[in-house]
Scaffold this active site. Sequence first.
Site, PDB file in Angstrom:
ATOM      1  N   SER A   8       0.849  -1.198   0.000  1.00 44.94           N
ATOM      2  CA  SER A   8       0.000   0.000   0.000  1.00 44.94           C
ATOM      3  C   SER A   8       0.881   1.244   0.000  1.00 44.94           C
ATOM      4  CB  SER A   8      -0.893   0.002   1.240  1.00 44.94           C
ATOM      5  OG  SER A   8      -0.082   0.004   2.389  1.00 44.94           O
ATOM      6  N   GLU A  36      -0.792  -7.689   8.815  1.00 48.32           N
ATOM      7  CA  GLU A  36       0.557  -8.151   9.162  1.00 48.32           C
ATOM      8  C   GLU A  36       0.496  -8.772  10.538  1.00 48.32           C
ATOM      9  OE1 GLU A  36       3.665  -5.249   8.964  1.00 48.32           O
ATOM     10  OE2 GLU A  36       3.474  -5.093   6.803  1.00 48.32           O
ATOM     11  N   ASP A  65       8.916  -6.630   3.894  1.00 44.49           N
ATOM     12  CA  ASP A  65       8.738  -6.031   5.202  1.00 44.49           C
ATOM     13  C   ASP A  65      10.089  -5.497   5.655  1.00 44.49           C
ATOM     14  OD1 ASP A  65       6.641  -5.669   7.319  1.00 44.49           O
ATOM     15  OD2 ASP A  65       8.314  -6.450   8.492  1.00 44.49           O
ATOM     16  N   THR A  66      10.044  -4.332   6.298  1.00 52.24           N
ATOM     17  CA  THR A  66      11.285  -3.656   6.687  1.00 52.24           C
ATOM     18  C   THR A  66      11.267  -3.318   8.171  1.00 52.24           C
ATOM     19  OG1 THR A  66      11.563  -2.742   4.473  1.00 52.24           O
ATOM     20  CG2 THR A  66      12.654  -1.546   6.246  1.00 52.24           C
ATOM     21  N   GLY A 140       8.753   7.489   6.394  1.00 53.74           N
ATOM     22  CA  GLY A 140       9.088   6.780   7.625  1.00 53.74           C
ATOM     23  C   GLY A 140      10.291   7.358   8.343  1.00 53.74           C
ATOM     24  N   LYS A 162      19.289   7.127  -2.727  1.00 53.69           N
ATOM     25  CA  LYS A 162      18.921   6.187  -1.646  1.00 53.69           C
ATOM     26  C   LYS A 162      19.126   4.749  -2.123  1.00 53.69           C
ATOM     27  CE  LYS A 162      15.190   4.572   1.374  1.00 53.69           C
ATOM     28  NZ  LYS A 162      13.798   4.675   1.831  1.00 53.69           N
TER      29      LYS A 162
END
Length: 182
Positions: A8, A36, A65-66, A140, A162
């Site tokens: 998303s 999750e 997933d981080t 984030g 990045k």
Amino acid sequence: MKLLFVTSNSHKYEEIRHYLAGEKIECKWKKMKYEEIQAETTDEVSLESLKILTNEIREPFFLEDTGLYIDALNGFPGPYSSYVFKTVGNEGILHLLHGKEREASFITVVSYYDGKEYFQFRGECKGAISKNIRGNTGFGYDPIFIPEGYDSTYAEMTIGEKNRTSHRIRAMEKFVAHLKIE
Ligand code: IMP
């Protein structure tokens, strides 16, 4: 070649699309939120999400997933990164690290379903938590994370910059290498 990425998060999609374009791979975006599970590792969260989604998505796809792992906090917030970001955010992390060592790492685990089997690919970027919130690109924890060898936070970089060091792209490089030998 085309790959279907379930997320998303438009920032994750843009970073991965940018990298895959350079590999001549098209990234199709399935924009959706999914449940999750809460687990103790980023690897487990990523794999369990993938397995649950295979009930709904029948074709090959991947997700990721981080987590942000801070050395002085014994790896916290790690798999709780999303919750911690929503509750205390970057200000809270800076507050917790006051007077402490600042080394940290991002870990991304990409999970891929090829229509039959599951595969996982892990990428890590070591760095440090900045003293202040800096920059306005990305998302984030980007405004407080400085990758090793740089002075800027990720939020002071373009996507291309990045991507040169990022956890996410390191995991994707392993994924693409796997696809090339498949
Ligand atoms: P998730 O992988 O979406 O569960 O991410 C967990 C938390 O880490 C969320 O708060 C994200 O905003 C944050 N996050 C994930 N990837 C990155 C990144 O590349 N840079 C900065 N923050 C990130």
